[in-house]
Design a protein around this motif. Structure first.
Motif, PDB file in Angstrom:
ATOM      1  N   ASN A  64     -77.395 -43.717  10.620  1.00 37.00           N
ATOM      2  CA  ASN A  64     -77.222 -43.736  12.093  1.00 37.00           C
ATOM      3  C   ASN A  64     -78.307 -45.053  12.394  1.00 37.00           C
ATOM      4  N   ILE A  65     -79.398 -44.842  11.673  1.00 37.31           N
ATOM      5  CA  ILE A  65     -80.315 -46.292  11.964  1.00 37.31           C
ATOM      6  C   ILE A  65     -79.751 -47.435  11.445  1.00 37.31           C
ATOM      7  N   LEU A  66     -79.174 -47.334  10.286  1.00 34.24           N
ATOM      8  CA  LEU A  66     -78.725 -48.680   9.859  1.00 34.24           C
ATOM      9  C   LEU A  66     -77.186 -49.179  10.492  1.00 34.24           C
ATOM     10  N   GLU A  67     -76.739 -48.305  10.991  1.00 32.83           N
ATOM     11  CA  GLU A  67     -75.488 -48.391  11.572  1.00 32.83           C
ATOM     12  C   GLU A  67     -74.227 -48.392  10.560  1.00 32.83           C
ATOM     13  N   LEU A  68     -74.535 -47.705   9.634  1.00 35.83           N
ATOM     14  CA  LEU A  68     -73.603 -47.777   8.448  1.00 35.83           C
ATOM     15  C   LEU A  68     -72.885 -46.470   8.256  1.00 35.83           C
ATOM     16  N   PRO A  69     -71.737 -46.286   7.655  1.00 36.79           N
ATOM     17  CA  PRO A  69     -71.111 -45.110   7.186  1.00 36.79           C
ATOM     18  C   PRO A  69     -71.937 -44.214   6.211  1.00 36.79           C
TER      19      PRO A  69
ATOM     20  N   LYS B 165     -84.161 -51.381  -0.239  1.00 40.37           N
ATOM     21  CA  LYS B 165     -85.522 -50.953   0.056  1.00 40.37           C
ATOM     22  C   LYS B 165     -85.517 -49.927   1.341  1.00 40.37           C
ATOM     23  N   THR B 166     -84.905 -50.311   2.505  1.00 41.93           N
ATOM     24  CA  THR B 166     -84.820 -49.572   3.540  1.00 41.93           C
ATOM     25  C   THR B 166     -84.442 -47.967   3.321  1.00 41.93           C
ATOM     26  N   ILE B 167     -83.238 -47.994   2.613  1.00 42.59           N
ATOM     27  CA  ILE B 167     -82.665 -46.741   2.317  1.00 42.59           C
ATOM     28  C   ILE B 167     -83.669 -45.799   1.404  1.00 42.59           C
ATOM     29  N   ILE B 168     -84.277 -46.572   0.306  1.00 45.36           N
ATOM     30  CA  ILE B 168     -84.994 -45.774  -0.346  1.00 45.36           C
ATOM     31  C   ILE B 168     -86.360 -45.351   0.521  1.00 45.36           C
TER      32      ILE B 168
ATOM     33  N   TYR C 122     -81.085 -40.520  21.099  1.00 38.71           N
ATOM     34  CA  TYR C 122     -80.985 -41.909  20.016  1.00 38.71           C
ATOM     35  C   TYR C 122     -82.003 -42.526  20.153  1.00 38.71           C
ATOM     36  N   GLU C 123     -83.133 -42.279  20.666  1.00 36.20           N
ATOM     37  CA  GLU C 123     -84.308 -42.626  21.026  1.00 36.20           C
ATOM     38  C   GLU C 123     -85.233 -42.937  19.804  1.00 36.20           C
ATOM     39  N   LYS C 124     -85.474 -41.899  18.916  1.00 27.64           N
ATOM     40  CA  LYS C 124     -86.091 -42.134  17.596  1.00 27.64           C
ATOM     41  C   LYS C 124     -85.428 -43.237  16.673  1.00 27.64           C
ATOM     42  N   THR C 125     -83.874 -42.852  16.575  1.00 29.00           N
ATOM     43  CA  THR C 125     -83.206 -43.612  15.864  1.00 29.00           C
ATOM     44  C   THR C 125     -83.351 -45.129  16.281  1.00 29.00           C
ATOM     45  N   TRP C 126     -83.109 -45.559  17.641  1.00 29.30           N
ATOM     46  CA  TRP C 126     -83.189 -46.619  18.010  1.00 29.30           C
ATOM     47  C   TRP C 126     -84.849 -47.310  17.938  1.00 29.30           C
ATOM     48  N   LEU C 127     -85.623 -46.684  17.974  1.00 34.49           N
ATOM     49  CA  LEU C 127     -87.118 -47.243  17.704  1.00 34.49           C
ATOM     50  C   LEU C 127     -86.974 -47.432  16.115  1.00 34.49           C
ATOM     51  N   THR C 128     -86.746 -46.597  15.390  1.00 34.06           N
ATOM     52  CA  THR C 128     -86.906 -46.937  14.052  1.00 34.06           C
ATOM     53  C   THR C 128     -86.058 -48.131  13.433  1.00 34.06           C
ATOM     54  N   ARG C 129     -85.120 -48.445  14.345  1.00 32.22           N
ATOM     55  CA  ARG C 129     -84.275 -49.416  13.972  1.00 32.22           C
ATOM     56  C   ARG C 129     -85.229 -50.914  14.441  1.00 32.22           C
ATOM     57  N   ILE C 130     -85.639 -50.921  15.597  1.00 31.53           N
ATOM     58  CA  ILE C 130     -86.537 -52.051  15.895  1.00 31.53           C
ATOM     59  C   ILE C 130     -87.524 -52.290  14.999  1.00 31.53           C
ATOM     60  N   LEU C 131     -88.218 -51.446  14.462  1.00 29.77           N
ATOM     61  CA  LEU C 131     -89.378 -51.084  13.621  1.00 29.77           C
ATOM     62  C   LEU C 131     -88.793 -51.897  12.174  1.00 29.77           C
TER      63      LEU C 131
END
Length: 170
Positions: free
Chosen positions: A144-149, A126-129, A66-75
């Protein structure tokens, strides 16, 4: 005495893993930040702040997958915070748009139209696009990054594309 050495070794190992994570993803992080702020210096500042935030809370990560997902979310959160704090200031680094494959006036016009359409979107849209088309991520990764279904990401993506198509036609 042995416990102290083990602890130092563990800390060094965690630091090395963190540095490796940052080095592997630095270009991707910059691209995502840039796609939000459209300015080289601001994007670099956002990446730097994100890396700092990640470093001080890196010990909280329990699973390496989950490190990359977590890092992308922070960014992403740092980018959105930056935009919200600087909403009145709009700056565009035209060299980025001009260097986006080809330099004909027709290409430049099309790129500007796409950029304007992106600017009209909500942060979530914008984030999704950006993650889907600029970073070529799969819908599951975005979810996963956006914590959405995944279904929410898919619906938002298709609605946004439909809205953008209408905008681009006008």
């Amino acid at each position: 005495m042995t416990f102290g050495l083990r602890k130092k070794s563990y800390v060094k190992e965690r630091e090395d893993k963190f540095l490796s994570l940052i080095n592997e993803n630095q270009e991707k992080l910059y691209k995502i930040a840039y796609s939000y702020v459209k300015n080289k210096e601001d994007a670099l500042d956002i990446v730097q702040e994100s890396v700092y935030k990640a470093y001080i809370s890196y010990h909280k990560i329990q699973k390496a997958q989950y490190e990359k997902t977590w890092l992308t979310r922070i960014l992403i959160n740092t980018s959105i915070d930056f935009i919200n704090k600087n909403r009145k200031i709009v700056s565009i680094d035209m060299s980025y748009i001009e260097n986006m494959s080809g330099s004909s006036n027709e290409n430049l016009d099309a790129k500007l139209i796409v950029r304007e359409a992106l600017d009209k979107l909500t942060e979530k849209q914008k984030t999704i696009i950006i993650l889907r088309f600029f970073e070529d991520m799969k819908l599951e990764e975005i979810a996963n990054i956006l914590e959405l279904p995944v279904s929410t990401v898919k619906t938002t993506l298709y609605r946004t594309l439909k809205e953008m198509k209408i905008d681009l036609k006008e």
